[in-house]
Design an enzyme around this catalytic site. Structure first.
Site, PDB file in Angstrom:
ATOM      1  N   ASN A   1      36.595  30.657  43.012  1.00  0.00           N
ATOM      2  CA  ASN A   1      35.896  31.691  42.892  1.00  0.00           C
ATOM      3  C   ASN A   1      34.617  31.930  42.708  1.00  0.00           C
ATOM      4  OD1 ASN A   1      35.286  34.623  42.676  1.00  0.00           O
ATOM      5  ND2 ASN A   1      36.895  35.151  41.299  1.00  0.00           N
TER       6      ASN A   1
ATOM      7  N   SER B   1      32.873  36.874  42.846  1.00  0.00           N
ATOM      8  CA  SER B   1      33.008  38.000  41.980  1.00  0.00           C
ATOM      9  C   SER B   1      31.643  38.657  41.832  1.00  0.00           C
ATOM     10  CB  SER B   1      33.424  37.563  40.512  1.00  0.00           C
ATOM     11  OG  SER B   1      33.174  38.691  39.544  1.00  0.00           O
TER      12      SER B   1
ATOM     13  N   GLY C   1      43.370  45.917  49.614  1.00  0.00           N
ATOM     14  CA  GLY C   1      43.756  47.026  50.082  1.00  0.00           C
ATOM     15  C   GLY C   1      45.261  46.968  50.417  1.00  0.00           C
TER      16      GLY C   1
END
Length: 336
Positions: A172, A175, A297
């Site tokens: 990651n 972020s 989404g």
């Protein structure tokens, strides 16, 4: 129906308190008769990806189970894979509260959690105790107080510790809630990080006798040129997968809504269009050579199908799961 009733109760609570209560209940009830309310037997829809076999292409995105406390519960819901974390070398409390907000009318969530977690050693102990049959992804990050120029060290520490227990490792660097983190997505900084990760991967493969794929998680707030450059770095460094996307700083889709002005990353339905476009751009650049995990989404079968038609090999849910519950996983998998 049952989830709608439970959601109505949870949504009366502060968003983070509701999240913490849900995690506590999953830990408490999994393996008891009460877990029949969320345990699901889903049809097999196997997918080969990153050298792994996923029983179906629907996964839980990182962030919901940061410490790997509820792997068995999410496995029971029928997820093809569960990604826990983001975890850092040392425990950290994250950003000040409040830091999690529901935009109910848009089925969106804004968070500025800041990688709050109990540290990588705690996560590993939880993984060692868990019994599950899905693929387990472990999402790794850097501590907030680690200077960005030393960020690679944190990723390597986490990678070494989780390697033995992970089906794949998600890196990651996207972020928006850790200062400077997204700068690792660009140019020399990205290439230097990927070289270090691949070197460590080869070392750990020899040590443990197994190859654990690496997937890079990227932001939606990138230009086409930046995406193209990232793809070249992924190809050059033989990275195994890419996760698209993290949360967005853009507020166009929720302008004027309550909490829209809150700092942090926006996820859920308002992110679907942009994250799908990033998947499409990745597919065009990567030409199918590196698998894509689409996230952002995914709140229905149609949204999942849109991601797949754009080029995603697998999809993940998070905000959609908060709004629709385990039934979302069932609906997507059964209709594939």
């Amino acid at each position: 129906m049952l989830y709608r009733l439970a959601r109505a109760g949870f949504f009366q609570l502060d968003a983070e308190k509701a999240h913490d209560l849900a995690i506590q209940n999953f830990k408490r009830f999994t393996g008891t008769p009460i877990d029949l309310f969320y345990r699901q037997q889903l049809p097999n829809r196997p997918v080969e990806c990153m050298g792994l076999t996923f029983r179906n292409p629907v996964g839980l995105a990182a962030g919901l189970d940061k410490n790997g406390e509820c792997i068995e519960a999410f496995d029971a819901m029928g997820f093809g894979f569960v990604e826990i974390g983001t975890v850092t070398p040392r425990a950290q409390s994250g950003n000040d509260k409040p830091r999690l907000f529901r935009l109910v009318g848009a089925e969106g969530i804004i968070n500025r959690m800041g990688f709050n977690n109990l540290g990588v050693d705690n996560l590993i102990e939880n993984v060692k105790k868990a019994k599950y049959s899905c693929v387990l992804g472990i999402n790794i990050g850097k501590n907030k107080d680690t200077p960005i120029e030393k960020g690679a060290e944190d990723y390597l520490i986490c990678m070494e510790k989780v390697y033995e227990y992970a089906g794949y490792i998600a890196v990651n660097i996207s972020s928006p809630n850790t200062p400077g983190l997204r700068t690792l997505q660009y140019g020399e900084a990205l290439d230097e990080l990927l070289v270090e990760l691949k070197r460590k991967q080869a070392e750990l493969e020899e040590k443990h006798g197994k190859y654990v794929p690496l997937a890079l998680k990227i932001a939606p707030d990138l230009t086409d040129d930046e995406i193209s450059q990232i793809c070249q770095s992924l190809i050059n460094n033989k990275i195994d997968g890419v996760i698209a996307t993290n949360t967005t700083l853009d507020r166009t889709m929720v302008e004027g809504m309550k909490y829209a002005q809150e700092a942090g990353g926006l996820s859920g339905r308002p992110l679907q269009s942009r994250s799908t476009e990033v998947v499409r751009l990745l597919r065009k650049e990567l030409q199918g050579n590196i698998p894509i995990i689409g996230v952002g989404g995914v709140d229905s079968y149609v949204a999942a199908k849109e991601k797949m038609l754009a080029g995603a090999d697998l999809v993940q849910v998070y905000s959609g799961f908060i709004y629709h519950g385990p039934g979302l996983v069932r609906d997507i998998v059964k209709n594939l």
